[in-house]
Motif scaffolding. Structure first.
Motif: not given
Length: 463
Positions: A125-128, A148-151, A153-156, A213-216
């Motif tokens: 969900a975070m990656a999206a 895994r979480l760090q990557q 977050l950095l990608q987003r 965690v809140v996504v969009d």
């Protein structure tokens, strides 16, 4: 000369101890705590003054949560395009009034059971995320899961998403600075939740135990899981780790955004992005937030009110069973009403003192007719509550004084038959993997262990 200096120093310490004892008597929340601190400060100030400086405050000063001042009654709120509010929400009207926010309709919910399944969904969900990502955990470790979480977050952040991260300064004390610096260099806004202002500066007791965690603005996750390999069940002897997370879509996501915003503003002085949270289902839900800045003891009152509302059953799952007088009385009264009261606790300790106190409380509960069970496969960390056949709560609140009075916590109370049925199935499987606690557990324990249980219970206000 040296004797005179020593005498003056001792006299000064006793004078400071006397003033500190007066402060403890007038400000400590519980009579037991007030008596304990006052006696220690008066008789042994050279031992207790420093601990009192770090542990003695009972209020988190200067923080003003949005739910702190409640109206006389919080009316349910029907969101545009959503199903009507469930009539059973009326049983929990006191909790809505306590929060100063209403039950909202229009939610879709999903239980995420145990760490691997939960993080697979949460990280996807975070990656999206396309616009905004709000992430808050009590503990973040720099291990396999943490990276895994760090990557993600950095990608987003690299994709232009606003990423805001909070972690607790005490819970994440082992998080290395290079982990934080890497995220900041990649465009992630990350901050440590700390006592922050001078009036709270030395206090270690106040912790932000929330996991949000809140996504969009559309999807949110809360529950018991932190970010660390142990939550995936990869660290014996507590493995496998038993936990539960809740995915929530609908208007209550806006309330979770607001809770995150309260904490973010306390640390940064600014607000994070807050996006609309449209209806996306039929369930009714209420976000229940608590913390040491509340004028009332919100956590204890939440459990007490929910238990009093039960007519058929109360099933509780908690890693730490250290109820206060109000919650203990509510459970006992529920038994007297003929309610099926069951409490699920761990068979393995992660904190020895809490485990000893919990064992004594479990003994007293069994004697009062409450059925208590110990989960056998691994460490039980989930925080779940099932009321009758239509209501359930999942969140971060433990059944102890720390969650009732010292931690910032969050739970979602859901009124929906289908969701309650899913929680019933989950807890039913957990109970099937558990053994009932009997009076023999306490009676047959070695004498010194029984003494240790009673000593541990003296620290209930801090556990």
């Amino acid at each position: 000369m040296n004797t005179s200096v020593l005498t003056a120093g001792i006299a000064l310490l006793h004078l400071l101890g006397m003033f500190a004892a007066m402060h403890a008597v007038t400000h400590t929340r519980t009579p037991q705590g007030a008596i304990g601190w006052a006696l220690g400060l008066l008789l042994l100030p050279y031992v207790t003054l420093l601990p009192y400086l770090y542990l003695g405050s009972s209020r988190f000063l200067g923080y003003h949560p949005g739910h702190a001042v409640a109206p006389p009654r919080a009316q349910p709120e029907v969101s545009p395009g959503a199903a009507p509010i469930a009539p059973a929400c009326a049983r929990f009207s006191a909790i809505g009034a306590l929060q100063g926010r209403p039950f909202r309709s229009g939610h879709r919910l999903r239980l995420l059971i145990d760490g691997e399944a939960a993080f697979r969904v949460m990280l996807a969900a975070m990656a999206a995320a396309e616009h905004c990502l709000l992430v808050q955990f009590f503990i973040i470790h720099d291990d396999v899961l943490g990276r895994r979480l760090q990557q993600v977050l950095l990608q987003r952040a690299a994709a232009g998403v606003r990423v805001c991260v909070l972690f607790d300064g005490v819970g994440s004390h082992a998080l290395p600075q290079h982990y934080i610096d890497t995220l900041r260099a990649g465009g992630v806004a990350i901050h440590r939740f700390a006592t922050h202002r001078w009036r709270n500066r030395f206090q270690l007791n106040f912790r932000n135990h929330r996991k949000i965690v809140v996504v969009d603005g559309k999807r949110a996750f809360i529950g018991g899981l932190n970010v660390g390999d142990e939550y995936l069940g990869l660290k014996p002897p507590l493995a496998p780790w038993r936990d539960t997370q809740l995915e929530l879509r609908g208007p209550a996501v806006a309330d979770l955004q607001q809770l995150f915003a309260d904490d973010w503003r306390w640390i940064t002085g600014e607000l994070p992005p807050l996006l609309p949270s449209p209806a996306d289902g039929d369930a009714s839900a209420l976000v229940v937030a608590s913390g040491p800045a509340d004028p009332l003891e919100t956590g204890s009152l939440f459990f007490t009110a929910a238990i009093h509302a039960a007519r058929e059953r109360v099933w509780l799952s908690t890693p730490y069973f250290v109820p206060d007088n109000a919650v203990r009385s509510a459970l006992q009264l529920a038994v007297l009403r003929g309610v099926d009261v069951r409490v699920l606790i761990p068979a393995r300790p992660d904190h020895r003192t809490v485990f000893l106190a919990s064992t004594l409380h479990a003994h007293h509960a069994v004697r009062a007719g409450i059925r208590v069970f110990r989960y056998q496969p691994g460490f039980l960390h989930q925080k779940a509550l099932l009321i009758d056949r239509d209501s359930a709560a999942i969140g971060s609140m433990n059944l102890d004084s720390r969650s009732f009075r010292l931690n910032f916590e969050v739970t979602a109370l859901v009124v929906d038959t289908a969701f309650a049925g899913a929680v019933e199935t989950m807890l039913g499987e957990d109970f099937s993997r558990s053994l009932a606690v009997t009076e023999a557990e306490y009676r047959d324990a070695p004498y010194l262990r029984r003494v240790a249980m009673h000593v541990a219970r003296l620290f209930d206000p801090l556990l």
